[in-house]
Design an enzyme around this catalytic site. Structure first.
Site, PDB file in Angstrom:
ATOM      1  N   GLU A  73      -1.308 -17.427 -23.358  1.00  0.00           N
ATOM      2  CA  GLU A  73      -0.536 -17.581 -24.584  1.00  0.00           C
ATOM      3  C   GLU A  73       0.230 -18.893 -24.496  1.00  0.00           C
ATOM      4  O   GLU A  73       0.477 -19.402 -23.405  1.00  0.00           O
ATOM      5  CB  GLU A  73       0.432 -16.402 -24.757  1.00  0.00           C
TER       6      GLU A  73
ATOM      7  N   SER B 219      12.912 -29.948 -18.446  1.00  0.00           N
ATOM      8  CA  SER B 219      11.697 -29.157 -18.215  1.00  0.00           C
ATOM      9  C   SER B 219      10.441 -29.800 -18.774  1.00  0.00           C
ATOM     10  O   SER B 219       9.336 -29.507 -18.315  1.00  0.00           O
ATOM     11  CB  SER B 219      11.866 -27.758 -18.809  1.00  0.00           C
TER      12      SER B 219
ATOM     13  N   LYS C  64       5.222 -26.531 -16.551  1.00  0.00           N
ATOM     14  CA  LYS C  64       4.221 -25.466 -16.660  1.00  0.00           C
ATOM     15  C   LYS C  64       3.069 -25.616 -15.660  1.00  0.00           C
ATOM     16  O   LYS C  64       2.495 -24.629 -15.194  1.00  0.00           O
ATOM     17  CB  LYS C  64       3.666 -25.422 -18.080  1.00  0.00           C
TER      18      LYS C  64
END
Length: 401
Positions: free
Chosen positions: A112, A378, A90
């Site tokens: 969010e 991830s 991210k």
């Protein structure tokens, strides 16, 4: 050669676009006009690359997994996004978007989050850039991802628990959009995945494409060629998947396999497998595949994974799946838990439960011994340890300890 990238109107095939309330029309068009000149400027590129190197810790390693390779009969490499600062992919996106927001003169950031990784990454770059940060997170996710909530608060962010719907990622997105409608002038909505109105799916995919850019040269170093036979990633909104495949979308030598969250199974009402179970509709400002009732009401998604708990899919992936460029597997909760334990025991890497869905896909695939497979881990599993422990009965032989 077929092209799969976004067109000038913000569509991937017939999916995408910008379906927004009138109050946001100016904000969205401002961003549409600004994003490419910013992203393509040398000043942005220099600042972005410097932060990726010195702050995020890139390049992330491409690790050859010997025991897993032997188990699955291939040459398996893991792209270690779990080793980035904040513990997931991210941060690649938030570093880029915070630089965009500053160049656009915005002073307040909203975001969010589901599993909390995007919220943490947003709070992190806001602390770095001394900008106000407010994060919307479903109350259900606040409770199951408590550690990430406290990390955000430590970083100076205000966390708003959302109590509408089933109180997960979709509801957090809706609440963030409502807030943006109320504060259009000074606020930048830092979207965390390849979803939302154009240009967000393209912005996030471009910023995450550093993943496949690195895979390109790392494979050249390790295998003497710059492409794998197969790429594997998990997919919810779709950002780590988009980053993993970005530079290989038009390379038909490369098989693309994505794993979405099957929950209790696609034949139940407890699933988040949008590509398998969704129909065409509008969600959070884009035309895509959506889990919805016959009259268009959004249905609740269900999965053990907070980061994949979304009743839609990014329009890029809706298009690629429909056109057959991506193979998409629905991985159930028990399969993901078992796969997470398997990687932990075989390679000493505890993956995020989101990433464990991609790992579980390996059991559904057949490879030749010489095939090169790259799977993106991830995120790291620190945030999910309690969930793993609570569900160790699903882990088979790995759950006995």
């Amino acid at each position: 050669m077929e092209r799969y990238q976004v067109d000038k109107n913000g569509f991937f095939g017939r999916f995408g676009g910008a379906y927004v309330p009138e109050i946001l029309y100016k904000c969205v068009h401002e961003l549409q006009d600004a994003y490419l000149p910013i992203l393509e400027s040398e000043e942005f590129k220099e600042a972005y690359r410097q932060l990726l190197r010195d702050y995020v810790g890139r390049p992330s390693p491409l690790y050859y997994a010997p025991r897993m390779s032997e188990l699955y009969g291939c040459r398996l490499y893991l792209k270690r996004e779990d080793l980035n600062h904040t513990g997931a992919h991210k941060i690649n996106n938030t570093v880029g978007q915070i630089l965009m927001a500053k160049r656009m003169g915005k002073t307040r950031i909203i975001a969010e989050t589901g599993a909390g990784q995007h919220g943490v990454a947003t709070a992190t770059v806001c602390a770095l850039m001394n900008m106000q940060c407010e994060v919307f997170m479903g109350k259900t996710d606040v409770e199951r991802q408590h550690t990430n909530v406290e990390r955000m608060r430590m970083l100076g962010a205000t966390v708003h628990p959302v109590t509408t719907g089933n109180m997960t990622l979709s509801d957090a997105c809706s609440e963030a959009i409502r807030d943006w409608c109320c504060h259009p002038r000074d606020t930048y909505y830092l979207v965390g995945s390849t979803m939302g109105p154009h240009p967000y799916p393209d912005i996030v995919a471009r910023l995450q494409s550093i993943i496949s850019e690195e895979i390109h040269w790392q494979l050249q170093e390790k295998e003497g060629r710059d492409y794998p036979d197969c790429l594997i990633a998990c997919v919810g909104g779709g950002s780590n998947a988009a980053g993993t495949i970005y530079h290989y979308i038009d390379d038909e030598r490369v098989r693309i396999v994505l794993a979405e969250a099957g929950g209790h199974g696609i034949d139940t009402h407890h699933t988040a497998a949008t590509i398998h179970c969704g129909t065409e509709g509008i969600i959070h400002g884009a035309r895509s595949l959506v889990m919805q009732t016959a009259d268009g009401q959004i249905e609740e998604a269900f999965t053990i994974s907070a980061g994949l708990d979304y009743p839609g899919i990014g329009p890029m992936h809706a298009d690629l799946a429909e056109r057959g460029r991506e193979e998409v597997l629905a991985i159930n909760d028990d399969e993901a838990i078992r796969a997470g334990y398997e990687l932990t025991r075989m390679e000493g890497i505890i993956p995020a439960i989101e990433s464990a869905h991609a790992l579980a896909a390996l059991r559904h695939l057949n490879f030749r011994p010489d095939e090169v497979v790259v799977l993106t881990v991830s995120g790291r599993g620190d945030k999910d340890v309690q969930t793993y422990l609570n569900n160790k009965d699903m882990a088979g032989e790995y759950g006995q300890f």
